[in-house]
Design an enzyme around this catalytic site. Structure first.
Site: not given
Length: 720
Positions: A520-521, A470, A400, A430
């Site tokens: 996924g990618h 989240d 982060c 949010d």
């Protein structure tokens, strides 16, 4: 050419952080091999140096002085460090197995795991004895025992040089504190038989002078809690019994498929084992071509040859041969600051020998304390005017710490609209969105992290926990996830290996959370980036930022400090044990905490904006203020010390700009520190806070009551 952008094509795995491997890592950092991905596997973040163990036991050295910091050394070498004890090497499949993670593939491997002095065949030793090797556990247990009170009885099993050094050191330490009642050295044969007569007499006099009782030609029946029972029925009092008898190989080598000699890996002149792609060095290796006793001097002198030959096997260059010396100078500690030196039968003893030994040991350790600074690539002669300002004065953080600041992000998102869709409920502030499909409430979020550790398994676990934050913060139950991966350039074989590690770790974390990973990618880029798009189902109304009321208590489920710790680790300023502890805390899922906090009035996960930035989000959305109790806020190990030294994450300034009226300094700047996979911050009814805190701690969370909600929209204050 910028060699850092060349594709990775070979995996080199170092199993163990012994003296030889530590020196190889140092040399590798000064001259890495382009195309090679280096991995080191070790049970802990530090490798204790055995040469200084007697000095530590005697109290001449601190615990920190004993350790080679492998986290710092691995960062310097550009290696990934896997914290775990190898339990098997599959030489057919070329895989190293470490508990709790997918197997680690190798093209070339080297084993330097040392020896153990555990005595599994001696009744009671496993329960009541403490092997001198591996050193980490012994050092921790001895440090605690040494600082105790009252008369003490200690014993060492094994009357060789190592055992004599250890009992002399232990006796000196206890005697200097007025605690020594009796120290005993026990051997089943004649003690000190491996050294010359002159040196033997000197050491025997030293034992007598320190009040050490010598029991020779004596066999032990069992080890009890506070005594040693001999076969002749006598009992020797000992509250601290350790073993230094001989060199024992680790048992898992027996199943390696490698040729062994008495359990030790047989190596030839190039230090290769019976499997050409597997090398071995240090005490775990047996030199078929020139058998020698187990001694650190051979491990140290093997390092240049091993370093060369590991590279040569991957480049096709000729290998070198290791030629061990016939004899070496033995420097033996004698408890106090005196030592015995012996070579070719000649022996000298006294303070001068201790000074010599100390200089040799300190010079060896200084190689790892003062790692050479590698110069950064210079800027091109011609560049834009603001290039230096944009680069900053330190590397960009990962996790982060690499994200965009709060004001820039929220300012951009404020202009977006959901259009006329009635199935999307806007949630200002949010990170997740609330969707309604067929009457079912669902939340969706996405998050990705720039890698801050070279271990893709550890990075995946943290990224998955971070992305799920989240979902948990809204009181939802994780449902499904897709992975979004950027791998550094590498060969197809390494791509497959890396993807297997990543997807195995991701599946484990998500399944434990109750979610399924459904695809996924992937793409190739300059560096590893791992992200997940996650969904969750809301069986009850979602918890948002808007429900906090004045008087509510604020609970935080994890300590702060990951941003500062990761920034310090990149700069080589953080202790390895701090980094290891921080990584473990970042891996801790918040699902159980979210269930405990399911009746929270408002909740968020503390991530990139820091504690104050995310608290501000709750306050603004709820039309309330808050008071933080700074003295109650839990901090990660080492975080306050690093913050007091002025170390900051690269996102710190942007986070601080969101609340310019709050003037913090020193460790209190951690309130703005960006967190990766941080804890939940919940506003709960004040009369429920005590019971919720009790439940959180019982569930394994280092939770704390860190503040309260107040009147005044967006007004945040700090108090002790």
């Amino acid at each position: 050419m910028d060699t850092s952008r060349l594709p990775l094509t070979r995996d080199l795995v170092l199993v163990g952080g012994g003296h030889t491997h530590a020196l190889v890592l140092r040399k590798w950092g000064m001259k890495p091999l382009p195309g090679a991905r280096l991995t080191v596997i070790n049970p802990g973040p530090a490798a204790p140096y055995s040469g200084m163990l007697p000095g530590f036991a005697a109290g001449h050295y601190t615990r920190d002085e004993l350790d080679i910091d492998l986290v710092r050394l691995a960062r310097f070498a550009g290696a990934r460090l896997v914290l775990g004890a190898a339990e098997h090497i599959d030489t057919a499949a070329r895989l190293v197995h470490v508990p709790g993670r997918p197997p680690i593939a190798y093209d070339v491997a080297s084993i330097d795991i040392g020896i153990t002095s555990a005595m599994p065949d001696l009744p009671g030793f496993a329960a009541h004895g403490i092997p001198a090797k591996p050193l980490g556990r012994f050092a921790a247990r001895w440090a605690a025992f040494r600082e105790g009170d009252g008369p003490a009885h200690v014993a060492v099993i094994g009357g060789g040089v190592a055992g004599a050094e250890l009992i002399l050191a232990m006796a000196h330490a206890l005697k200097s504190r007025g605690r020594l009642a009796q120290a005993t050295l026990i051997d089943s044969e004649e003690a000190l038989r491996a050294i010359g007569e002159t040196a033997r007499r000197t050491l025997r006099r030293a034992l007598t002078g320190h009040g050490v009782r010598l029991e020779e030609n004596t066999r032990i029946a069992s080890i009890e809690d506070s005594c040693i029972v001999l076969e002749d029925g006598r009992e020797i009092l000992s509250e601290f019994t350790t073993g230094a008898a001989g060199a024992r190989p680790y048992g898992w080598l027996a199943d390696s498929g490698l040729a062994l000699h008495d359990g030790f890996i047989r190596v030839g002149k190039t230090l290769q084992s019976s499997a050409a792609e597997v090398f071995a060095a240090g005490d775990c290796a047996h030199m078929d071509f020139a058998p020698r006793p187990k001694a650190g001097v051979y491990a140290v002198r093997q390092a240049p040859v091993l370093y060369h030959n590991l590279r040569a096997l991957m480049t096709g260059d000729p290998m070198r041969r290791y030629r061990p010396q016939k004899d070496y100078l033995k420097l033996i500690s004698m408890g106090s600051r005196e030592a015995l030196g012996e070579r070719f039968g000649t022996a000298l003893a006294g303070p001068l020998m201790w000074t010599w030994k100390d200089r040799i040991d300190q010079a060896f350790m200084e190689k790892f304390r003062d790692l050479p600074a590698m110069e950064a690539a210079p800027l091109p002669a011609e560049h834009t005017l603001d290039m230096e300002a944009a680069l900053g004065d330190k590397p960009m953080c990962g996790g982060c710490g690499a994200k965009v600041g709060r004001d820039a992000l929220l300012g951009t998102l404020a202009g977006l609209s959901t259009g006329n869709r009635g199935d999307i409920t806007p949630l200002p502030g949010d990170d997740a969105a609330l969707l309604t499909t067929g009457g079912v409430r669902q939340v969706i979020s996405t998050d990705h992290l720039r890698s801050f550790t070279n271990d893709p398994v550890m990075m995946t676990r943290i990224a998955a926990v971070h992305a799920l934050g989240d979902i948990w913060a809204m009181g939802a139950e994780p449902q499904a996830a897709t992975a979004n991966l950027i791998l550094p350039r590498m060969s197809p074989a390494l791509q497959a290996r890396t993807l297997q590690e990543i997807m195995g770790a991701a599946s484990e974390v998500l399944q434990q959370a109750g979610a399924a990973i459904i695809g996924g990618h992937t793409s190739l880029g300059d560096e590893l980036t791992i992200g997940f798009t996650v969904t969750g189902l809301c069986p009850r109304p979602a918890i948002t930022l808007t429900g906090a009321k004045p008087g509510d208590a604020l609970l935080l489920t994890k300590p702060l400090g990951s941003g500062v710790l990761m920034a310090a680790e990149m700069a080589g300023e953080a202790k390895g044990e701090w980094v290891a502890a921080a990584l473990e805390q970042m891996c801790q899922p918040q699902g159980a905490a979210a269930r405990i906090l399911q009746d929270a009035r408002a909740m968020t996960d503390v991530t990139g904006f820091g504690l104050l930035g995310h608290l501000l989000g709750i306050c603004e959305a709820s039309g309330a203020g808050a008071e933080l109790f700074t003295g109650r806020i839990p901090l990660m190990q080492g975080a306050a010390e690093l913050a007091d030294r002025g170390i900051r994450s690269s996102l710190f300034a942007a986070n601080q700009a969101a609340l310019p009226e709050l003037k913090t300094s020193g460790w209190q700047d951690l309130l703005f520190d960006p967190q990766t996979a941080g804890g939940l911050l919940a506003a709960v009814a004040a009369d429920q806070a005590g019971e919720l805190l009790k439940q959180l701690r019982a569930a394994g969370y280092p939770a704390a009551l860190v503040g309260k909600v107040t009147e005044g929209s967006g007004a945040i204050s700090l108090s002790a």
